[in-house]
Scaffold this motif. Structure first.
Motif, PDB file in Angstrom:
ATOM      1  N   PRO A  66       0.886  -1.684  -0.606  1.00 55.52           N
ATOM      2  CA  PRO A  66       0.284  -0.252   0.101  1.00 55.52           C
ATOM      3  C   PRO A  66       1.079   1.333  -0.561  1.00 55.52           C
ATOM      4  O   PRO A  66       2.676   0.781   0.224  1.00 55.52           O
ATOM      5  CB  PRO A  66      -1.090  -0.313   1.163  1.00 55.52           C
ATOM      6  CG  PRO A  66       0.484  -1.036   1.999  1.00 55.52           C
ATOM      7  CD  PRO A  66       0.701  -2.289   1.130  1.00 55.52           C
ATOM      8  N   ALA A  70      -1.371   5.082   2.658  1.00 53.94           N
ATOM      9  CA  ALA A  70      -2.359   4.421   3.218  1.00 53.94           C
ATOM     10  C   ALA A  70      -1.915   3.609   4.538  1.00 53.94           C
ATOM     11  O   ALA A  70      -2.974   3.461   5.838  1.00 53.94           O
ATOM     12  CB  ALA A  70      -2.895   3.726   2.252  1.00 53.94           C
ATOM     13  N   VAL A  71      -0.478   3.536   5.109  1.00 59.37           N
ATOM     14  CA  VAL A  71      -0.544   3.102   5.842  1.00 59.37           C
ATOM     15  C   VAL A  71      -0.849   4.233   6.965  1.00 59.37           C
ATOM     16  O   VAL A  71      -0.692   3.551   8.480  1.00 59.37           O
ATOM     17  CB  VAL A  71       1.293   2.549   5.583  1.00 59.37           C
ATOM     18  CG1 VAL A  71       1.830   2.078   6.962  1.00 59.37           C
ATOM     19  CG2 VAL A  71       1.463   1.539   5.040  1.00 59.37           C
ATOM     20  N   ASP A 248      -1.284  -2.994   5.110  1.00 61.11           N
ATOM     21  CA  ASP A 248      -0.954  -1.657   5.963  1.00 61.11           C
ATOM     22  C   ASP A 248      -0.896  -1.426   6.997  1.00 61.11           C
ATOM     23  O   ASP A 248      -0.044  -1.037   7.821  1.00 61.11           O
ATOM     24  CB  ASP A 248      -2.638  -0.528   5.203  1.00 61.11           C
ATOM     25  CG  ASP A 248      -3.861  -0.506   5.422  1.00 61.11           C
ATOM     26  OD1 ASP A 248      -3.479  -2.093   6.361  1.00 61.11           O
ATOM     27  OD2 ASP A 248      -4.635  -0.626   5.322  1.00 61.11           O
TER      28      ASP A 248
END
Length: 284
Positions: A66, A70-71, A248
């Motif tokens: 990801p 997003a993480v 993520d």
């Protein structure tokens, strides 16, 4: 007469080479602070930019890699909804407890092995054999012996670090010059004086460095420890997220462990510099 006509080649004069000055490739010499900060920035920013480019261009499916955004969003959500703060505290407590026990056992054992040949002969075969045995192989036995509560998790972390503490401390003691010990005996010191006034102070900076290095091993064994019927902790969160392919969340927890470890490393380094300022002077 024929031999007198032979000319013996004379060695050419030795040419002395002078190294040109270098800033980047200097060996243990002064290094500009601005260049050090620049290299640190490059080491952190370049991998992050590559990660952003690869994930943003969908060169790798998001389920495997990801985007950094997003993480970060997953991490913020975990702190807000999944009580990730409690997991950080629980994992840090487990690591600290296991590491303290490993230090209490490993440091004196290393001092004894490095100081006395008799104790080195006694402990070295055990330490040399057991340290090659995988800690994961002991997990079923630890569960049988201690159950599924906190002591079993602390024991797993301790076993992963304790022997490395002992070996590295023993090596640090063995690097203390024999001349220092002989001078102490010449001045009338007893064996007790040599141990407490020569060996321990002489090895103390290296002991602190050993602890600073090996605490990373304690964090590495955290995930293994939290496999044992845990309901919280960063390792538990990683395993739980992995089961549901929530990459993520996995990446955020791994990065969070790295940040915590970095803070601990710099904290221990700062403490070491305050307690043993003479060590830096010797190195420089």
């Amino acid at each position: 007469m024929a031999n007198s006509s032979l000319k013996i080649p004379q060695p050419s004069p030795r040419k002395y080479l002078y190294l040109p000055p270098s800033v980047f490739w200097s060996i243990r010499q002064e290094f500009p602070k601005w260049l050090s900060l620049l290299l640190v920035g490059i080491a952190l920013i370049v991998p992050l930019l590559l990660w952003t480019a690869i994930s943003s261009l969908n060169l790798v499916p998001p389920i495997f890699l990801p985007t950094p955004a997003a993480v970060m969003n997953a991490g913020i959500k975990m702190f807000a909804e999944d009580n990730l703060t409690l997991d950080v505290i629980v994992s840090s407590t487990r690591v600290l407890a296991g590491f303290i026990v490993a230090g209490i056992i490993g440091v004196p054992m290393g001092l004894a092995m490095g100081t006395f040949y008799s104790l080195d002969s006694l402990f070295a075969p055990i330490v040399g054999t057991v340290r090659y045995m995988p800690v994961t192989g002991f997990v079923p036995l630890i569960v049988i012996w201690l159950g599924l509560e906190e002591p079993s998790k602390i024991l797993i972390i301790m076993l992963g670090v304790v022997l490395y503490n002992a070996i590295m401390v023993a090596d640090a003691v063995k690097f203390i010059p024999n001349e220092m010990i002989n001078v102490a005996y010449t001045l009338g010191a007893t064996r007790r004086d040599v141990v407490f006034k020569v060996i321990i102070p002489g090895a103390f900076p290296s002991i602190l460095d050993t602890l600073r290095v090996n605490i990373s091993g304690a964090w590495n064994f955290l995930v293994i420890a939290e496999l044992v019927a845990s309901q919280n902790g960063l390792g538990f969160k990683i395993i739980q997220a992995q089961r549901f392919l929530q990459t993520d969340k996995v990446l955020f927890c791994i990065a969070l462990i790295g940040v915590i470890g970095l803070v601990i490393d710099y904290g221990l380094k700062w403490i070491s510099q305050r307690l043993t300022p003479w060590a830096d002077q010797i190195h420089h």
